[in-house]
Design a protein around this motif. Sequence first.
Motif, PDB file in Angstrom:
ATOM      1  N   UNK A   1       0.871  -1.037   0.059  1.00  0.00           N
ATOM      2  CA  UNK A   1      -0.060   0.106   0.004  1.00  0.00           C
ATOM      3  C   UNK A   1       0.881   1.127  -0.094  1.00  0.00           C
ATOM      4  N   UNK A   2       0.238   2.329   0.272  1.00  0.00           N
ATOM      5  CA  UNK A   2       1.027   3.666   0.303  1.00  0.00           C
ATOM      6  C   UNK A   2       1.926   3.711   1.445  1.00  0.00           C
ATOM      7  N   UNK A   3       3.060   4.328   1.226  1.00  0.00           N
ATOM      8  CA  UNK A   3       4.089   4.503   2.340  1.00  0.00           C
ATOM      9  C   UNK A   3       3.649   5.019   3.513  1.00  0.00           C
ATOM     10  N   UNK A   4       3.794   4.559   4.603  1.00  0.00           N
ATOM     11  CA  UNK A   4       3.307   5.185   5.806  1.00  0.00           C
ATOM     12  C   UNK A   4       4.319   5.048   7.068  1.00  0.00           C
ATOM     13  N   UNK A   5       4.173   6.096   7.853  1.00  0.00           N
ATOM     14  CA  UNK A   5       5.017   5.872   9.200  1.00  0.00           C
ATOM     15  C   UNK A   5       4.420   4.913  10.233  1.00  0.00           C
TER      16      UNK A   5
ATOM     17  N   UNK B   1       5.166   2.990  13.853  1.00  0.00           N
ATOM     18  CA  UNK B   1       5.362   3.606  14.950  1.00  0.00           C
ATOM     19  C   UNK B   1       6.488   2.104  15.805  1.00  0.00           C
ATOM     20  N   UNK B   2       6.763   1.381  14.836  1.00  0.00           N
ATOM     21  CA  UNK B   2       7.556   0.393  15.480  1.00  0.00           C
ATOM     22  C   UNK B   2       8.880   0.161  14.424  1.00  0.00           C
ATOM     23  N   UNK B   3      10.002   0.248  14.864  1.00  0.00           N
ATOM     24  CA  UNK B   3      11.073   0.228  13.892  1.00  0.00           C
ATOM     25  C   UNK B   3      11.222  -1.066  13.147  1.00  0.00           C
ATOM     26  N   UNK B   4      11.006  -2.097  13.805  1.00  0.00           N
ATOM     27  CA  UNK B   4      11.073  -3.481  13.238  1.00  0.00           C
ATOM     28  C   UNK B   4      10.129  -3.570  11.920  1.00  0.00           C
ATOM     29  N   UNK B   5       8.801  -3.222  12.471  1.00  0.00           N
ATOM     30  CA  UNK B   5       7.719  -3.423  11.514  1.00  0.00           C
ATOM     31  C   UNK B   5       8.122  -2.268  10.296  1.00  0.00           C
ATOM     32  N   UNK B   6       8.770  -1.180  10.544  1.00  0.00           N
ATOM     33  CA  UNK B   6       9.107   0.052   9.652  1.00  0.00           C
ATOM     34  C   UNK B   6       9.981  -0.931   8.609  1.00  0.00           C
ATOM     35  N   UNK B   7      11.009  -1.564   8.952  1.00  0.00           N
ATOM     36  CA  UNK B   7      12.082  -2.255   8.338  1.00  0.00           C
ATOM     37  C   UNK B   7      11.449  -3.365   7.409  1.00  0.00           C
TER      38      UNK B   7
ATOM     39  N   UNK C   1       8.323  -2.999   6.355  1.00  0.00           N
ATOM     40  CA  UNK C   1       7.556  -2.406   5.244  1.00  0.00           C
ATOM     41  C   UNK C   1       8.626  -1.860   4.146  1.00  0.00           C
ATOM     42  N   UNK C   2       9.788  -1.292   4.592  1.00  0.00           N
ATOM     43  CA  UNK C   2      10.885  -0.889   3.722  1.00  0.00           C
ATOM     44  C   UNK C   2      11.351  -1.810   2.918  1.00  0.00           C
ATOM     45  N   UNK C   3      11.248  -3.097   3.336  1.00  0.00           N
ATOM     46  CA  UNK C   3      11.864  -4.353   2.644  1.00  0.00           C
ATOM     47  C   UNK C   3      10.791  -5.193   1.604  1.00  0.00           C
ATOM     48  N   UNK C   4       9.643  -4.373   1.646  1.00  0.00           N
ATOM     49  CA  UNK C   4       8.501  -4.930   0.368  1.00  0.00           C
ATOM     50  C   UNK C   4       8.947  -4.441  -0.781  1.00  0.00           C
ATOM     51  N   UNK C   5       8.712  -5.513  -1.833  1.00  0.00           N
ATOM     52  CA  UNK C   5       8.854  -5.467  -3.226  1.00  0.00           C
ATOM     53  C   UNK C   5       7.901  -4.579  -3.780  1.00  0.00           C
ATOM     54  N   UNK C   6       8.211  -3.392  -4.220  1.00  0.00           N
ATOM     55  CA  UNK C   6       7.291  -2.425  -4.616  1.00  0.00           C
ATOM     56  C   UNK C   6       7.099  -2.310  -6.190  1.00  0.00           C
TER      57      UNK C   6
END
Length: 202
Positions: free
Chosen positions: A53-57, A59-65, A67-72
Amino acid sequence: MTTAKDLFTIALEPRPERSVGQGDLSLSLAGAELVDLLHAEAISLDGDVIVPGPRSDLDDRLLGAAASALVRQVPYESVEDWLWRRGRDLAAAYQAAFEEDGLLTRARRGRLNLGAERMELVDTPTRRHAQSRWQEDEPVLRALAAAIGIHPDERPHDDVGSHGEAVTTVLAAVNDAVMELEAVRQRRSIENAAYANVWRAP
């Protein structure tokens, strides 16, 4: 708290069952991250394909990592491929984050063995939250834990929340991946035993 952090916490709690392997735990953690991303509406599933989905902030850094690892880019990644790619050494990443956050410490007389280090959980709100969710028999956490041998049961993956079908797909993929990893271990064990027998033969 996230499902992945709850799962990691539960996996480290002392128990009489066999210890959880890092490979199994890493695969299940990768699945837990997908569940968390589904709940955060950061992804959806098209069959077994992960649609970001759209990139969003987050509040958990591991979960943020995660999300950043998703193939887009099309073609997107399947759940199975994500588990094997994201799951590589993921348990070690969670261990490092827990230590950094003061949730896990090296034990003086520890009963838990994660890799070469003896580790124990610190009594924190994070640990108590995971214990509470476990005691409530929350179905997604229960299923992810059962996949790696913690109180396994045969109950269906029902009552898994608003993303029921997608979460069920993830849970099934985690089970399949863990079984595949075990099959690889068994095959290697047989091959190693056969090789050893060759050298012992007269």
